[in-house]
Design a protein around this motif. Structure first.
Motif, PDB file in Angstrom:
ATOM      1  N   UNK A 119      11.165  -1.200  -0.958  1.00  0.00           N
ATOM      2  CA  UNK A 119      10.899  -2.182  -1.985  1.00  0.00           C
ATOM      3  C   UNK A 119      12.097  -2.229  -2.915  1.00  0.00           C
ATOM      4  N   UNK A 120      12.374  -3.394  -3.504  1.00  0.00           N
ATOM      5  CA  UNK A 120      13.555  -3.559  -4.357  1.00  0.00           C
ATOM      6  C   UNK A 120      13.131  -3.991  -5.753  1.00  0.00           C
ATOM      7  N   UNK A 121      13.656  -3.309  -6.754  1.00  0.00           N
ATOM      8  CA  UNK A 121      13.345  -3.599  -8.153  1.00  0.00           C
ATOM      9  C   UNK A 121      14.645  -3.918  -8.876  1.00  0.00           C
ATOM     10  N   UNK A 122      14.741  -5.121  -9.435  1.00  0.00           N
ATOM     11  CA  UNK A 122      15.917  -5.514 -10.236  1.00  0.00           C
ATOM     12  C   UNK A 122      15.521  -5.445 -11.706  1.00  0.00           C
TER      13      UNK A 122
ATOM     14  N   UNK B 287       0.853  -1.184   0.000  1.00  0.00           N
ATOM     15  CA  UNK B 287       0.000   0.000   0.000  1.00  0.00           C
ATOM     16  C   UNK B 287       0.891   1.236   0.000  1.00  0.00           C
ATOM     17  N   UNK B 288       0.778   2.038  -1.054  1.00  0.00           N
ATOM     18  CA  UNK B 288       1.602   3.240  -1.168  1.00  0.00           C
ATOM     19  C   UNK B 288       1.170   4.301  -0.151  1.00  0.00           C
TER      20      UNK B 288
ATOM     21  N   UNK C   3       3.477   6.503   5.644  1.00  0.00           N
ATOM     22  CA  UNK C   3       4.508   5.753   4.920  1.00  0.00           C
ATOM     23  C   UNK C   3       3.795   4.694   4.108  1.00  0.00           C
ATOM     24  N   UNK C   4       4.539   3.969   3.285  1.00  0.00           N
ATOM     25  CA  UNK C   4       3.952   2.815   2.635  1.00  0.00           C
ATOM     26  C   UNK C   4       3.796   1.687   3.631  1.00  0.00           C
ATOM     27  N   UNK C   5       2.956   0.726   3.322  1.00  0.00           N
ATOM     28  CA  UNK C   5       2.789  -0.448   4.184  1.00  0.00           C
ATOM     29  C   UNK C   5       2.822  -1.698   3.311  1.00  0.00           C
ATOM     30  N   UNK C   6       3.549  -2.706   3.765  1.00  0.00           N
ATOM     31  CA  UNK C   6       3.545  -4.003   3.079  1.00  0.00           C
ATOM     32  C   UNK C   6       3.114  -5.067   4.079  1.00  0.00           C
TER      33      UNK C   6
ATOM     34  N   UNK D 122       6.540  -0.968   7.559  1.00  0.00           N
ATOM     35  CA  UNK D 122       6.583   0.359   6.942  1.00  0.00           C
ATOM     36  C   UNK D 122       7.601   0.361   5.811  1.00  0.00           C
ATOM     37  N   UNK D 123       7.205   0.990   4.710  1.00  0.00           N
ATOM     38  CA  UNK D 123       8.075   1.088   3.527  1.00  0.00           C
ATOM     39  C   UNK D 123       8.267   2.566   3.217  1.00  0.00           C
ATOM     40  N   UNK D 124       9.529   2.961   3.002  1.00  0.00           N
ATOM     41  CA  UNK D 124       9.848   4.383   2.831  1.00  0.00           C
ATOM     42  C   UNK D 124      10.397   4.734   1.453  1.00  0.00           C
TER      43      UNK D 124
END
Length: 592
Positions: free
Chosen positions: A325-328, A150-151, A201-204, A174-176
């Motif tokens: 979050x990680x994007x490759x 959730x952004x 913040x974002x939430x995962x 929490x995701x920042x």
């Protein structure tokens, strides 16, 4: 008796015409008045004639009332059927016949689906004092591999709806921001949260836990009821299956059917079919909606599949940045990693539609991930990903995109993934859904009820006009980024991909603008288009250094052409006027 056929001056025995009868009655009234019989007799005669006239038109009047209220007179409870008859002396008496009890008039709205959109809407409408019935095909906790991020913009809408407590008690993280990887290089972007409260913040999290909390919150509101049942069809005011051109007055649903999570289909068993009526039916039955085709001409398109795995361990130990979050940016398409609890990290491997889906049963999926994906992820993650592959707990989910196609259907509306979908790469789906629910509630809030289809339809038009900016911005960004991030054999598109990474790597305003758009904090579509073409121009500039040779100029032109080929079809699909024309102008033009 006075109006019975009788002989006329021409000798015929035909029934008098309406005009002749009227002339006869007026002449008789004149004689009665002239002979002193008084006005009382005349008044009684006129009253009888008025009653006869009104009785002749009673059925037509009743039909008009039923149509305007859409469902059998103001949706009153039909536990008994009342028939009016006329007795001696003109008294009206009621004959009451026992009839099967149904729920006409009990509900202000019926919501099909109790996912993120449906449960949130039930809670919002229930808090306004409306009676809401929610029908969900499977009340068990969902087990999905998407809808887990959730952004921040979505969290703000969750707070606006009074549901922020639903991310508590589910081990949400929490995701920042985001950390991106490409060919050993790293770009870090953080959400622009300055000036906001600490909880923003974002939430995962696990999607199922979040959905269950939303359902609990909805169920706790007085006037809201959740039932398990599979909706089979929409109904008109007569209780028959609805067809285009009629008013949607309710639904029929089956109890006893079960939902197979693995095959995403309903398993029919011995069940009981029931009907329920309400002046407004809201269809938000999700990704695999069975009613979408009835209310919209939009068709989902499958750009890819996500294959999900869970890495066991604390996110701070497994991930390079535990709160991101990680994007490759891999080959052939992106790979995602993000925390979903204090001891689990989700890995999503995107497999584009151009690649044949490897079989899990034959071991092809494990081989694909080990040989194709593992070498491309950061060294810190490789051993954990290999262990997750060895555990063999693969889950897959088709990704779908579908631009919103608003349609005016009296008595019904589509919401959530049943209405509009974008690629889940950016995690914007729940943000769009919650924004839609908040807008829907605010637009319809002034109405005391939804029984007037004209007034309700006008408010739904307002909803369509005001939802577009945040929804279309997030949709366009998600679909455009997926197109850019996918590897291709086109050298100019590879340059665009590299330019996007380098642009975000610059940080500052270069990264702040795109991440604000992605997070749902900036809903301005003009900013989206500006940054998208800034990336393209930045890519062209990279080619011109140190010397703009003819070959490089040609490739630069291809980059700009490629950028146009990506963004313009997406904007066209979402609707140019809906995306860039303000709501007041579209109101004047009659565009929704």
């Amino acid at each position: 008796r006075k109006c019975a056929p009788r002989s006329h001056r021409d000798g015929s025995s035909r029934r008098p015409t309406r005009g002749e009868r009227g002339a006869h009655f007026r002449a008789r009234d004149s004689r009665a008045t002239a002979t002193g019989r008084g006005r009382g007799v005349v008044a009684r005669r006129r009253l009888i004639r008025s009653f006869i006239h009104s009785s002749a038109n009673l059925e037509r009047a009743n039909e008009d009332v039923r149509w305007r209220s859409m469902v059998s007179l103001s949706f009153r409870r039909r536990s008994k059927t009342t028939t009016m008859t006329r007795g001696e002396g003109g008294d009206a008496r009621a004959r009451v016949d026992d009839a099967e009890e149904d729920e006409t008039g009990r509900w202000d709205a019926v919501i099909v689906g109790a996912g993120v959109a449906g449960a949130s809407l039930a809670h919002a409408l229930g808090r306004e004092g409306r009676k809401v019935l929610v029908l969900e095909r499977d009340m068990k906790q969902p087990d999905r591999i998407v809808g887990e991020l959730l952004q921040p913009g979505g969290y703000l809408k969750l707070k606006e709806l009074g549901l922020e407590s639903c991310v508590e008690g589910i081990d949400a993280q929490k995701v920042y921001g985001y950390t991106m990887f490409k060919d050993g290089e790293v770009a870090t972007m953080t959400y622009p949260l300055e000036g906001r409260s600490d909880d923003v913040a974002g939430r995962s999290f696990h999607n199922g836990r979040f959905v269950q909390k939303l359902r609990e919150a909805a169920r706790a509101v007085e006037g809201v009821e959740l039932r398990q049942g599979t909706v089979k069809k929409l109904l008109n005011a007569r209780g028959d299956e609805w067809s285009e051109g009629e008013v949607v007055a309710g639904v029929s649903y089956a109890t006893g059917d079960t939902w197979d999570e693995k095959t995403q289909t309903v398993i029919s068993t011995k069940s009981e079919t029931k009907t329920v009526f309400a002046p407004l039916t809201v269809v938000c039955d999700g990704h695999f909606s069975s009613l979408r085709s009835k209310l919209s001409q939009a068709t989902p398109e499958p750009p890819s599949h996500f294959v999900g795995l869970i890495l066991r361990g604390a996110p701070s130990d497994l991930l390079p940045n535990g709160s991101h979050g990680h994007v490759i940016l891999g080959d052939p398409s992106p790979v995602l990693f993000y925390p979903i609890s204090s001891s689990e990290v989700r890995c999503l491997v995107d497999i584009p539609s151009s690649v044949k889906m490897p079989s899990v049963a034959k071991g092809e999926m494990a081989k694909y991930v080990l040989e194709k994906i593992v070498p491309q992820v950061p060294q810190q993650l490789q051993s954990h990903l290999i262990k997750a592959v060895e555990d063999g707990q693969f889950r897959s989910m088709p990704n779908k995109t579908m631009a919103a196609k608003p349609a005016r259907t009296p008595g019904a509306v589509l919401l959530g993934d049943a209405f509009n979908m974008r690629h889940p790469l950016t995690g914007g789906g729940m943000t769009v859904a919650l924004n839609d629910i908040a807008t829907f509630q605010s637009m319809l809030s002034p109405l005391p009820d939804f029984t007037d289809p004209v007034k309700t339809g006008a408010k739904l038009d307002e909803f369509y006009r005001h939802r577009t900016r945040p929804a279309l911005t997030i949709n366009t960004l998600a679909n455009a980024l997926y197109a850019v991030f996918c590897s291709s054999g086109d050298s100019s598109m590879e340059e665009m991909r590299q330019a996007c990474f380098e642009y975000l790597k610059l940080g500052g305003g270069y990264a702040r603008g795109p991440i604000a758009l992605l997070s749902g904090l900036d809903p301005n579509p003009l900013n989206l288009v500006s940054h998208f073409f800034s990336v393209a121009v930045f890519g062209v500039g990279r080619l011109m250094v140190p010397l703009p040779t003819p070959e490089r100029i040609f490739k630069g032109g291809n980059i700009l052409a490629g950028a146009c080929k990506i963004i313009f079809p997406i904007v066209k699909g979402e609707g140019f006027t809906r995306m860039f024309f303000p709501a007041w102008l579209r109101t004047k033009l009659g565009i929704i």
